[in-house]
Design a protein around this motif. Structure first.
Motif, PDB file in Angstrom:
ATOM      1  N   THR A  90      17.232  -2.318  -5.762  1.00 13.97           N
ATOM      2  CA  THR A  90      17.273  -3.188  -6.950  1.00 13.97           C
ATOM      3  C   THR A  90      16.279  -2.733  -8.021  1.00 13.97           C
ATOM      4  O   THR A  90      16.285  -3.262  -9.132  1.00 13.97           O
ATOM      5  N   GLY A  91      15.391  -1.803  -7.689  1.00 12.46           N
ATOM      6  CA  GLY A  91      14.396  -1.326  -8.664  1.00 12.46           C
ATOM      7  C   GLY A  91      13.125  -2.154  -8.682  1.00 12.46           C
ATOM      8  O   GLY A  91      12.203  -1.857  -9.443  1.00 12.46           O
ATOM      9  N   ALA A  92      13.023  -3.209  -7.849  1.00 12.37           N
ATOM     10  CA  ALA A  92      11.834  -4.067  -7.872  1.00 12.37           C
ATOM     11  C   ALA A  92      10.567  -3.297  -7.485  1.00 12.37           C
ATOM     12  O   ALA A  92       9.484  -3.646  -7.929  1.00 12.37           O
ATOM     13  N   PHE A  93      10.718  -2.256  -6.657  1.00 10.35           N
ATOM     14  CA  PHE A  93       9.553  -1.462  -6.237  1.00 10.35           C
ATOM     15  C   PHE A  93       9.390  -0.205  -7.086  1.00 10.35           C
ATOM     16  O   PHE A  93       8.547   0.637  -6.812  1.00 10.35           O
ATOM     17  N   GLY A  94      10.247  -0.054  -8.083  1.00  9.50           N
ATOM     18  CA  GLY A  94      10.148   1.120  -8.947  1.00  9.50           C
ATOM     19  C   GLY A  94      11.484   1.813  -9.061  1.00  9.50           C
ATOM     20  O   GLY A  94      12.383   1.588  -8.247  1.00  9.50           O
ATOM     21  N   MET A  95      11.617   2.618 -10.092  1.00 13.25           N
ATOM     22  CA  MET A  95      12.833   3.394 -10.298  1.00 13.25           C
ATOM     23  C   MET A  95      12.615   4.783  -9.699  1.00 13.25           C
ATOM     24  O   MET A  95      11.458   5.186  -9.496  1.00 13.25           O
ATOM     25  N   LYS A 104      12.511  -3.627   2.534  1.00 12.98           N
ATOM     26  CA  LYS A 104      11.944  -2.649   1.594  1.00 12.98           C
ATOM     27  C   LYS A 104      13.029  -1.798   0.956  1.00 12.98           C
ATOM     28  O   LYS A 104      13.043  -1.610  -0.260  1.00 12.98           O
ATOM     29  N   TYR A 105      13.965  -1.328   1.785  1.00 20.55           N
ATOM     30  CA  TYR A 105      14.946  -0.404   1.224  1.00 20.55           C
ATOM     31  C   TYR A 105      16.004  -1.157   0.431  1.00 20.55           C
ATOM     32  O   TYR A 105      16.513  -0.640  -0.556  1.00 20.55           O
ATOM     33  N   ASP A 114       0.835  -1.204   0.000  1.00 20.89           N
ATOM     34  CA  ASP A 114       0.000   0.000   0.000  1.00 20.89           C
ATOM     35  C   ASP A 114       0.866   1.249   0.000  1.00 20.89           C
ATOM     36  O   ASP A 114       0.481   2.267  -0.565  1.00 20.89           O
ATOM     37  N   SER A 115       1.996   1.167   0.703  1.00 25.47           N
ATOM     38  CA  SER A 115       2.909   2.315   0.743  1.00 25.47           C
ATOM     39  C   SER A 115       4.276   1.788   1.131  1.00 25.47           C
ATOM     40  O   SER A 115       4.404   0.648   1.568  1.00 25.47           O
ATOM     41  N   LEU A 116       5.292   2.623   0.966  1.00 26.04           N
ATOM     42  CA  LEU A 116       6.633   2.173   1.377  1.00 26.04           C
ATOM     43  C   LEU A 116       6.841   2.383   2.872  1.00 26.04           C
ATOM     44  O   LEU A 116       7.609   1.673   3.501  1.00 26.04           O
ATOM     45  N   GLN A 123       7.726  -6.297   5.468  1.00 22.61           N
ATOM     46  CA  GLN A 123       7.460  -4.931   5.933  1.00 22.61           C
ATOM     47  C   GLN A 123       8.691  -4.314   6.586  1.00 22.61           C
ATOM     48  O   GLN A 123       8.698  -3.125   6.876  1.00 22.61           O
ATOM     49  N   ARG A 124       9.734  -5.154   6.804  1.00 23.47           N
ATOM     50  CA  ARG A 124      10.908  -4.629   7.514  1.00 23.47           C
ATOM     51  C   ARG A 124      11.638  -3.612   6.638  1.00 23.47           C
ATOM     52  O   ARG A 124      11.841  -3.854   5.453  1.00 23.47           O
ATOM     53  N   PRO A 125      12.072  -2.499   7.245  1.00 21.14           N
ATOM     54  CA  PRO A 125      12.798  -1.496   6.448  1.00 21.14           C
ATOM     55  C   PRO A 125      13.985  -2.106   5.691  1.00 21.14           C
ATOM     56  O   PRO A 125      14.227  -1.745   4.543  1.00 21.14           O
TER      57      PRO A 125
END
Ligand SMILES: O=C(O)CCC(=O)C(=O)O
Ligand SMILES: [Fe+2]
Length: 228
Positions: A156-161, A150-151, A116-118, A145-147
């Motif tokens: 790696t770009g998996a969540f977007g560039m 996510k970070y 839903d969000s980062l 959900q762990r930072p």
């Protein structure tokens, strides 16, 4: 007894940090759950009622304004979050009903995994009639959900560039690649479908990778309390 009656704040904090979700130990009252599912079935669609997946999913927004039992559930969510977080900043209550996808509608089964969000974001779900493996359980990948997860994956770009995060751009984390998530579930992050009896409530950090699994049999009635 209602869902938060015997909830433990320290347990909820630990589970959220480690797994990204906390299952409440008490089931919500069966008669209240039945009242709400009957209300949903009798609901006349209006401008704040939306349908998806070939009309098989119905979303009734601002549900807390529509029936006293819904308002009371939302209030209980605020009270619990107030104890957990020191504040509750509510957005709205959604009542959602899923019925089996239409035969041949493969497209509606795909592209569901998302964040839903980062940043950490909390929602409380109540599965009014429970959920089975086939009725479209909420699924999530514990630990994502762990930072650090996510970070790490942001890099790696998996969540977007970086340019995906500009205003007006579609966020890639809002629709993750199915194959990429399948590789995660086959490795370090096996999926946890929330298969549960009627009246089960869970608190979720929706910055974990999650989806509603496609409903293929039966039906699923749920409430979702949204917070900022
Ligand atoms: O209804 C569900 O099981 C999950 C839907 C979802 O992704 C959400 O509410 O954030
Ligand atoms: Fe979500």
């Amino acid at each position: 007894m209602s869902f938060s009656a015997q909830a433990s704040i320290p347990d909820a904090r630990d589970a959220l940090r480690a797994q990204g979700f906390y299952q409440f130990p008490t089931l919500h009252e069966a008669d209240i759950c039945q009242t709400i599912t009957a209300f949903m079935d009798g609901h006349q669609a209006d401008a704040r009622t939306h349908f998806y997946y070939g009309q098989t999913e119905m979303r009734i927004w601002e549900a807390h304004e529509r029936h006293p039992a819904l308002g009371q559930f939302f209030e209980e969510c605020h009270a619990f979050l107030g104890r957990l977080e020191g504040k509750a900043d509510p957005v709205t209550l959604l009542a959602i009903r899923n019925r089996p996808l239409l035969a041949g509608d493969e497209a509606s089964a795909l592209g569901r995994w998302h964040l839903d969000s980062l940043r950490r974001q909390l929602k409380i779900f109540l599965f009014l009639n429970g959920a089975t493996e086939l009725s479209g359980p909420l699924e999530l990948l514990p630990g994502t959900q762990r930072p650090s997860f996510k970070y790490g994956h942001l890099a790696t770009g998996a969540f977007g560039m970086p340019w995906d995060f500009a205003p007006g751009r579609a966020r890639r984390y809002a629709r993750l690649d199915d194959m990429w998530v399948e590789r995660l579930t086959a490795g370090q992050h096996p999926t946890t479908p929330v298969v549960c009896p009627p009246g089960t409530a869970i608190l979720v950090d929706t910055s974990a990778i999650h989806r509603a699994r496609p409903c293929v049999e039966g039906s699923r009635y749920a409430l979702t309390a949204y917070y900022r």
